[in-house]
Design a protein around this motif. Sequence first.
Motif, PDB file in Angstrom:
ATOM      1  N   ILE A 135       0.671  -1.242   0.026  1.00 53.24           N
ATOM      2  CA  ILE A 135       0.002   0.127  -0.017  1.00 53.24           C
ATOM      3  C   ILE A 135       0.887   1.095   0.063  1.00 53.24           C
ATOM      4  O   ILE A 135       1.961   1.229   0.731  1.00 53.24           O
ATOM      5  N   SER A 136       0.603   2.215  -0.649  1.00 55.52           N
ATOM      6  CA  SER A 136       1.316   3.378  -0.783  1.00 55.52           C
ATOM      7  C   SER A 136       1.538   4.124   0.565  1.00 55.52           C
ATOM      8  O   SER A 136       0.687   4.373   1.240  1.00 55.52           O
ATOM      9  N   LEU A 137       2.787   4.353   0.917  1.00 58.11           N
ATOM     10  CA  LEU A 137       2.805   5.432   2.145  1.00 58.11           C
ATOM     11  C   LEU A 137       2.958   6.860   1.540  1.00 58.11           C
ATOM     12  O   LEU A 137       2.678   7.678   2.277  1.00 58.11           O
ATOM     13  N   ILE A 138       3.149   6.887   0.263  1.00 57.27           N
ATOM     14  CA  ILE A 138       2.838   8.206  -0.405  1.00 57.27           C
ATOM     15  C   ILE A 138       2.657   7.816  -1.950  1.00 57.27           C
ATOM     16  O   ILE A 138       3.481   6.804  -2.373  1.00 57.27           O
ATOM     17  N   ASN A 139       1.996   8.657  -2.528  1.00 58.93           N
ATOM     18  CA  ASN A 139       1.834   8.408  -4.135  1.00 58.93           C
ATOM     19  C   ASN A 139       1.582   9.706  -4.632  1.00 58.93           C
ATOM     20  O   ASN A 139       1.218  10.752  -3.931  1.00 58.93           O
ATOM     21  N   LEU A 140       2.002   9.988  -6.085  1.00 51.94           N
ATOM     22  CA  LEU A 140       1.867  11.270  -6.463  1.00 51.94           C
ATOM     23  C   LEU A 140       1.552  10.816  -8.096  1.00 51.94           C
ATOM     24  O   LEU A 140       2.312  10.170  -8.725  1.00 51.94           O
ATOM     25  N   ALA A 141       0.585  11.666  -8.491  1.00 56.83           N
ATOM     26  CA  ALA A 141       0.528  11.744 -10.184  1.00 56.83           C
ATOM     27  C   ALA A 141       0.566  13.232 -10.448  1.00 56.83           C
ATOM     28  O   ALA A 141       0.011  13.957  -9.969  1.00 56.83           O
ATOM     29  N   ALA A 142       1.024  13.400 -11.903  1.00 56.81           N
ATOM     30  CA  ALA A 142       1.223  14.650 -12.472  1.00 56.81           C
ATOM     31  C   ALA A 142       0.785  14.602 -13.829  1.00 56.81           C
ATOM     32  O   ALA A 142       1.103  13.572 -14.601  1.00 56.81           O
ATOM     33  N   CYS A 143       0.263  15.660 -14.405  1.00 55.49           N
ATOM     34  CA  CYS A 143      -0.026  15.604 -15.723  1.00 55.49           C
ATOM     35  C   CYS A 143       0.313  17.206 -16.189  1.00 55.49           C
ATOM     36  O   CYS A 143       0.086  18.160 -15.469  1.00 55.49           O
ATOM     37  N   LEU A 144       1.139  17.200 -17.361  1.00 49.52           N
ATOM     38  CA  LEU A 144       1.530  18.623 -17.654  1.00 49.52           C
ATOM     39  C   LEU A 144       1.409  18.649 -19.178  1.00 49.52           C
ATOM     40  O   LEU A 144       1.613  17.652 -20.011  1.00 49.52           O
ATOM     41  N   GLU A 145       1.029  19.832 -19.684  1.00 48.77           N
ATOM     42  CA  GLU A 145       0.969  20.405 -21.202  1.00 48.77           C
ATOM     43  C   GLU A 145       1.786  21.711 -21.267  1.00 48.77           C
ATOM     44  O   GLU A 145       1.437  22.610 -20.509  1.00 48.77           O
ATOM     45  N   SER A 146       2.603  21.666 -22.351  1.00 54.70           N
ATOM     46  CA  SER A 146       3.327  22.845 -22.296  1.00 54.70           C
ATOM     47  C   SER A 146       3.272  23.212 -23.995  1.00 54.70           C
ATOM     48  O   SER A 146       2.741  22.639 -24.626  1.00 54.70           O
ATOM     49  N   VAL A 162       1.131  25.080 -19.793  1.00 53.88           N
ATOM     50  CA  VAL A 162      -0.177  25.680 -20.076  1.00 53.88           C
ATOM     51  C   VAL A 162      -1.417  25.087 -19.312  1.00 53.88           C
ATOM     52  O   VAL A 162      -2.396  25.365 -19.271  1.00 53.88           O
ATOM     53  N   ASN A 163      -1.033  23.926 -18.927  1.00 53.03           N
ATOM     54  CA  ASN A 163      -2.036  23.193 -18.251  1.00 53.03           C
ATOM     55  C   ASN A 163      -1.292  22.012 -17.410  1.00 53.03           C
ATOM     56  O   ASN A 163      -0.300  21.413 -17.761  1.00 53.03           O
ATOM     57  N   VAL A 164      -1.702  22.080 -15.828  1.00 52.26           N
ATOM     58  CA  VAL A 164      -0.739  21.092 -15.220  1.00 52.26           C
ATOM     59  C   VAL A 164      -1.824  20.731 -14.065  1.00 52.26           C
ATOM     60  O   VAL A 164      -2.824  21.357 -13.545  1.00 52.26           O
ATOM     61  N   GLY A 165      -1.987  19.312 -13.792  1.00 53.77           N
ATOM     62  CA  GLY A 165      -2.459  18.812 -12.572  1.00 53.77           C
ATOM     63  C   GLY A 165      -1.579  18.101 -11.541  1.00 53.77           C
ATOM     64  O   GLY A 165      -0.680  17.292 -12.260  1.00 53.77           O
ATOM     65  N   ILE A 166      -1.634  18.354 -10.624  1.00 50.18           N
ATOM     66  CA  ILE A 166      -0.734  17.440  -9.421  1.00 50.18           C
ATOM     67  C   ILE A 166      -1.390  16.872  -8.406  1.00 50.18           C
ATOM     68  O   ILE A 166      -2.233  17.541  -7.661  1.00 50.18           O
ATOM     69  N   ALA A 167      -1.263  15.562  -8.093  1.00 51.38           N
ATOM     70  CA  ALA A 167      -1.967  14.995  -6.957  1.00 51.38           C
ATOM     71  C   ALA A 167      -1.362  14.195  -6.143  1.00 51.38           C
ATOM     72  O   ALA A 167      -0.425  13.526  -6.647  1.00 51.38           O
ATOM     73  N   LEU A 168      -1.609  14.241  -4.914  1.00 45.52           N
ATOM     74  CA  LEU A 168      -0.844  13.287  -3.827  1.00 45.52           C
ATOM     75  C   LEU A 168      -1.813  12.494  -3.303  1.00 45.52           C
ATOM     76  O   LEU A 168      -2.810  12.861  -2.799  1.00 45.52           O
ATOM     77  N   GLY A 169      -1.412  11.112  -2.831  1.00 44.10           N
ATOM     78  CA  GLY A 169      -2.202  10.231  -1.872  1.00 44.10           C
ATOM     79  C   GLY A 169      -1.293   9.951  -0.732  1.00 44.10           C
ATOM     80  O   GLY A 169      -0.029   9.945  -0.491  1.00 44.10           O
ATOM     81  N   ALA A 170      -2.109   9.612   0.349  1.00 47.78           N
ATOM     82  CA  ALA A 170      -1.634   9.206   1.614  1.00 47.78           C
ATOM     83  C   ALA A 170      -1.006  10.339   2.433  1.00 47.78           C
ATOM     84  O   ALA A 170      -0.093   9.935   3.241  1.00 47.78           O
ATOM     85  N   VAL A 171      -1.238  11.734   2.163  1.00 49.42           N
ATOM     86  CA  VAL A 171      -0.843  12.755   2.906  1.00 49.42           C
ATOM     87  C   VAL A 171      -1.724  13.794   3.324  1.00 49.42           C
ATOM     88  O   VAL A 171      -1.464  14.770   3.778  1.00 49.42           O
ATOM     89  N   ALA A 172      -3.074  13.353   3.444  1.00 42.64           N
ATOM     90  CA  ALA A 172      -4.235  14.070   3.817  1.00 42.64           C
ATOM     91  C   ALA A 172      -5.284  13.082   4.008  1.00 42.64           C
ATOM     92  O   ALA A 172      -5.150  11.935   3.680  1.00 42.64           O
ATOM     93  N   PRO A 173      -6.524  13.356   4.641  1.00 42.79           N
ATOM     94  CA  PRO A 173      -7.451  12.630   4.930  1.00 42.79           C
ATOM     95  C   PRO A 173      -8.015  11.905   3.309  1.00 42.79           C
ATOM     96  O   PRO A 173      -8.765  10.919   3.531  1.00 42.79           O
TER      97      PRO A 173
END
Length: 286
Positions: A190-201, A208-219
């Motif tokens: 199970i992730s003790l942390i995970n991160l996903a990111a999406c980037l458009e340049s 010009v477009n970005v999404g970054i999300a993290l798991g297991a670092v907040a409720p």
Amino acid sequence: MRFKTLTPRNSSEALEMLKTNQGELLPVAGGTNVLVDLHRAKIRPKALVDLSRLDEWKEIKLNNGVLEIGSLVTHAQLASNSLLDGPFAGLRTAAGMVGGPQIRNRGTLAGNLQSASPAADTATPLLALGAVLTLVSVSGHREVAADKFFAGPGKTVLEPFELVSKVTIKTNPAAKSVFYKIGKRNAMAISLINLAACLESDSEGKCVNVGIALGAVAPTPVRAKQVEAFLLGKKIDEAVILKAQELVEGDISPISDIRAEAGHRRHLAKVLVKRALQTLARVEEE
Ligand SMILES: Cc1cc2nc3c(=O)[nH]c(=O)nc-3n(C[C@H](O)[C@H](O)[C@H](O)COP(=O)(O)OP(=O)(O)OC[C@H]3O[C@@H](n4cnc5c(N)ncnc54)[C@H](O)[C@@H]3O)c2cc1C
């Protein structure tokens, strides 16, 4: 352990069952979480509603850059489907890192999301990619952005008479995405942390477009909104990455638990922000 199982032949039958027995029935897809919870007596539904015959929710389609994933698609299907190349690669990577082969063959996308673990591996790519969930009931349907779906550990905005039917992602084919997971070991963790990111340049390399999300670092899985706002319009170089690493601390609120100390999670969040931005923007270290 004895329990009754209802087996609807299609989604209309399933939704009718949920409507007439509100709160007493529990849907089950792959069962990888439900059966563990039943075994531990954490849940005691009057009966299970087996969704396995709802073939209409088991397809992945890509039309004009819009990806539609049926809610009962398994992690194994996601991980092996070439429609998830390009901008959706982060989701494909995440699905391929859920549990082991047995879990990936049974576990479904909706099951992963509705379980609402802060560490759910497919949640962060969906947040980063700006995905939308379709929730259906006998009265119709509503759409909920992935970052509005989670309400707390084990809680979502889904009503007991609703089901998740599909997840839709609209993104520019030129965008790129990545997913990173750190567990206590390299596989079956199970992730003790995970991160996903999406980037458009753009053609000058500006974001010009970005999404970054993290798991297991907040409720709940969270978007790194301060980092996203900072990156927009910038060409990503070492100095920008350094500032993004500083800012991510303000986007997360990790706790210490059996898997990791809060401070360690904060450190790892910075490491993963750097890794993702270096990869997506191809920044070489001096
Ligand atoms: C050994 C093991 C390892 C695991 N490893 C990981 C891991 O590495 N990463 C990770 O993220 N998870 C992991 N999990 C958790 C779990 O396997 C996944 O979350 C999986 O995707 C759950 O899907 P499922 O179809 O089995 O869900 P189920 O157990 O069938 O259901 C889970 C919940 O979702 C609800 N649900 C299911 N389908 C729908 C629907 N269409 N609409 C509305 N509600 C629905 C159910 O009512 C239930 O509340 C692991 C579990 C085990 C047992």
